[in-house]
Motif scaffolding. Structure first.
Motif, PDB file in Angstrom:
ATOM      1  N   GLN A   1       0.828  -1.202   0.000  1.00  0.00           N
ATOM      2  CA  GLN A   1       0.000   0.000   0.000  1.00  0.00           C
ATOM      3  C   GLN A   1       0.867   1.259   0.000  1.00  0.00           C
ATOM      4  O   GLN A   1       0.589   2.221  -0.726  1.00  0.00           O
ATOM      5  CB  GLN A   1      -0.925  -0.006   1.224  1.00  0.00           C
ATOM      6  CG  GLN A   1      -1.955   1.117   1.203  1.00  0.00           C
ATOM      7  CD  GLN A   1      -2.846   1.111   2.427  1.00  0.00           C
ATOM      8  OE1 GLN A   1      -2.406   0.754   3.525  1.00  0.00           O
ATOM      9  NE2 GLN A   1      -4.113   1.486   2.256  1.00  0.00           N
TER      10      GLN A   1
ATOM     11  N   GLN B   1      -5.425   3.693  -1.565  1.00  0.00           N
ATOM     12  CA  GLN B   1      -4.380   2.909  -2.230  1.00  0.00           C
ATOM     13  C   GLN B   1      -4.575   1.409  -1.982  1.00  0.00           C
ATOM     14  O   GLN B   1      -4.887   0.984  -0.872  1.00  0.00           O
ATOM     15  CB  GLN B   1      -2.990   3.328  -1.737  1.00  0.00           C
ATOM     16  CG  GLN B   1      -2.627   4.767  -2.044  1.00  0.00           C
ATOM     17  CD  GLN B   1      -2.545   5.044  -3.538  1.00  0.00           C
ATOM     18  OE1 GLN B   1      -2.350   4.137  -4.349  1.00  0.00           O
ATOM     19  NE2 GLN B   1      -2.708   6.312  -3.911  1.00  0.00           N
TER      20      GLN B   1
ATOM     21  N   SER C   1      -3.681  -2.525  -1.461  1.00  0.00           N
ATOM     22  CA  SER C   1      -2.658  -3.242  -0.698  1.00  0.00           C
ATOM     23  C   SER C   1      -1.998  -4.320  -1.551  1.00  0.00           C
ATOM     24  O   SER C   1      -1.338  -5.225  -1.038  1.00  0.00           O
ATOM     25  CB  SER C   1      -3.262  -3.860   0.560  1.00  0.00           C
ATOM     26  OG  SER C   1      -4.310  -4.737   0.221  1.00  0.00           O
TER      27      SER C   1
END
Length: 665
Positions: A129, A254, A256
């Motif tokens: 991430q 974002q 992972s």
């Protein structure tokens, strides 16, 4: 270059030898001296084949290498150069689908004593991430990223995330000054800085982001486009719109999942700045494959790592020890490790021993400075003595950063290890990437005060100024005669300094000069390090250039006319900084001298960092110089040690000055 002359001292506890216990030998990865010798023989017989086998067995490659060692442009050696891999994938992805996947990767203990755990799978997700956040910030393969972080899991995540996308990181210890940051940002051409608002040490909140802002404001940092800020404490810090973002903001949305970017084996994994004999710090450049191979192997060999071990290296990620034996080695080897944010004396000097008991640490790796300071504390307060804690989980002890004196070795062995834990007294440097001379717990008989024998494949020797071998029992210069995979590749932006510093022409230009003096015992051919042969001090295991400190002192242009810095022995830090200063005014005495000395100490802390503060400052009307104007540093070293001056002073321009400089504040 000078060549120290020494013999094995009687202080080596009358040459007491501690052979490994039978139980340790039987269970060890390298079991007994015949097993050690077999690896050495393999390396002697087929040097490239030996390293190729280890690289294939211990690293996961996305493209196999076909050439092991390229010596065609010595000393710019290359290893496995046509192979490709990723360091982060070798630390994290490789464990997915194995029992390590759900194993605890990191036990984090904060300054306040609270603790948390993160598994390998969770760590991979967080690194991925963060890597995506870096990419979203425009950071690409080949970019340099400066990391100025507290000793937290987030610091390791930042390093791993850079490696994951092929960015080269340069970590700066959180105790360095704004000026030191500024110099490193400029030299590395960093495009981003990763930092925190504050760090917690010893119950105190210390600023980091404010120091970054100060360093950037000093100018010539136009390359920096992004500053990412970890909010370690609730206290707010100044943020620059358009440039600065918190971790929370950067990570929002974002994924992972971030595929690791394949890089060439010689791709620069990191640049780490270290002091040299000139004022400018050296950007030591390490490769990806060779460095990672040795990080993993030395974890397994030196510490005899087992799946059930809990490993704790107390070093900060700002130093090479924290790179190899916190951020990369333990993860590549699938170990569970402890990461500690605080200091060993808070809330009291029993903190290390209490943490070993609390987390059932089995391998403990720390510095002689820490050991000596804790000896002193335990002598003054029985409540913080190791005996007050249950240390039965310990299996192996380690020492790093500087030679450990035999008295501290014996205390460590008896009071921490209960006379049952082997001590691996490791010698290595920022430039070597990992251990090069060290005992192996299941093989090497131990001698207090000696780092014993080179690891298999490390062709270490002791030579004179011309590179000629010196007989055992006599002192000389430590060299390594053949390249090895984890060695420094170059000094960033300064290949000529690299050659001059480490591969001097007078030794043939292909032999690595460590910069340390050493001696081998006549009986076992064991190595003992005797100290630096250049103008570099080793203070609490941290290398400090004397010229760097001198430059900081004379940059106080309103006060200092001239300064000379030397080292002297210190019971706790190993070496202490001693500065001899000439002011642009009359020589101060009494309380005035003490006040000015404190002002200069604080100035050095601002220019370099608190670790560089001179312990002793002495004032003179001038410095001891020859009639040609050369400062006679050998005299200053004697004065710093409190020795009587017995050397010839007839060539001095001003011999009377020695009485002034002998006076302590």
């Amino acid at each position: 270059m000078s060549s120290p002359s020494s013999t094995i001292e009687s202080v080596l506890v009358e040459n007491r030898v501690f052979p490994p216990a039978d139980a340790v030998v039987k269970a060890a990865r390298i079991s007994g001296m015949p097993a050690y010798q077999a690896l050495c023989d393999e390396a002697d017989r087929d040097f490239e084949g030996y390293w190729a086998r280890l690289a294939r067995e211990n690293l996961v490659w996305t493209k196999a290498f076909t050439q092991t060692l390229d010596e065609s442009n010595a000393p710019f050696y290359q290893w496995f150069a046509d192979g490709q891999l990723n360091a982060s994938a070798n630390c994290l992805d490789r464990h997915m689908g194995t029992p390590v996947e759900n194993k605890t990767a990191i036990i984090f203990e904060a300054d306040d004593g609270s603790s948390s755990r993160i598994s390998y799978r969770e760590l991979l997700a967080r690194v991925s991430q963060f890597a995506n956040a870096l990419k979203a910030s425009g950071i690409q393969k080949g970019d340099r990223v400066l990391i100025y972080m507290p000793m937290t899991v987030e610091g390791v995540i930042a390093m791993q995330a850079c490696a994951r996308i092929g960015a080269t990181h340069s970590v700066v210890f959180g105790g360095f000054s704004a000026k030191a940051l500024n110099e490193r940002i400029i030299d590395a051409g960093a495009v981003a800085v990763i930092t925190a608002n504050y760090q917690m040490r010893g119950g105190k909140e210390l600023p980091l982001k404010a120091i970054v802002d100060e360093g950037l404001a000093m100018g010539h940092c136009e390359s920096v486009r992004t500053v990412l800020v970890y909010q370690r404490t609730p206290t707010a810090c100044a943020m620059v719109a358009g440039r600065d973002r918190t971790f929370t903001e950067a990570l929002a949305g974002q994924s992972s999942d971030c595929p690791a970017v394949s890089v060439g084996a010689e791709h620069p994994l990191f640049i780490l700045y270290t002091s040299g004999s000139t004022g400018k710090p050296k950007g030591v450049q390490h490769s990806t494959a060779g460095y990672l191979l040795w990080a993993r192997l030395t974890m397994e060999w030196t510490f005899d790592l087992r799946p059930e071990d809990v490993f704790w290296c107390t070093a900060d990620i700002g130093w090479i020890t924290g790179h190899t034996y916190v951020a990369y080695g333990p993860l590549a080897a699938g170990a569970t490790q402890v990461i500690f944010e605080g200091v060993p004396t808070y809330p009291d000097a029993g903190r290390f021993w209490q943490m070993i008991e609390r987390h059932k640490v089995s391998i403990f790796y720390t510095a002689p400075t820490a050991i000596r300071s804790l000896i002193k504390a335990s002598e003054g307060d029985a409540k913080v003595h190791p005996a007050r804690s249950d240390l039965s989980s310990l299996r192996i002890l380690g020492s790093v950063g500087e030679p450990i004196n035999p008295e501290a070795w014996m205390w460590y062995y008896r009071n921490v290890g209960g006379e049952r834990c082997p001590i691996v007294d490791t010698f290595w440097q920022t430039e070597t990437g990992g251990h090069v001379i060290t005992p192996l717990p299941g093989a090497t008989p131990l001698v207090p005060g000696s780092c014993t024998l080179p690891l298999p494949g490390i062709m270490a020797a002791i030579v004179d100024e011309t590179g000629k071998d010196i007989p055992n029992g006599a002192g000389g210069m430590l060299v390594i005669k053949r390249p090895w995979p984890s060695m420094i590749r170059t000094i960033w932006n300064d290949p000529e300094r690299f050659k001059k510093s480490y591969f001097p022409e007078e030794m043939g230009g292909t032999i690595y000069l460590a910069g340390d003096g050493a001696v081998r015992s006549a009986d076992r051919a064991y190595f003992r390090i005797t100290g630096r042969i250049d103008d570099v001090l080793n203070v609490s295991g941290h290398r400090l250039g004397t010229m760097e400190i001198e430059s900081a002192l004379v940059s106080k242009t309103d006060l200092v006319a001239e300064a000379a810095v030397v080292g002297r022995p210190d019971d706790v830090t190993g070496e202490a900084v001693c500065a001899f200063v000439v002011l642009k005014r009359s020589r101060p005495v009494g309380e005035e001298a003490k006040q000015i000395a404190n002002e200069l100490r604080n100035w050095v802390a601002k220019e370099i960092g608190p670790i560089a503060k001179p312990k002793d400052i002495r004032f003179g009307d001038n410095l001891p110089k020859t009639r040609s104007g050369k400062i006679m540093r050998r005299l200053l070293r004697s004065l710093a040690k409190g020795e009587a001056i017995t050397q010839d002073t007839s060539t001095l321009e001003n011999p009377a000055i020695l009485e002034q400089l002998a006076e302590k504040l």
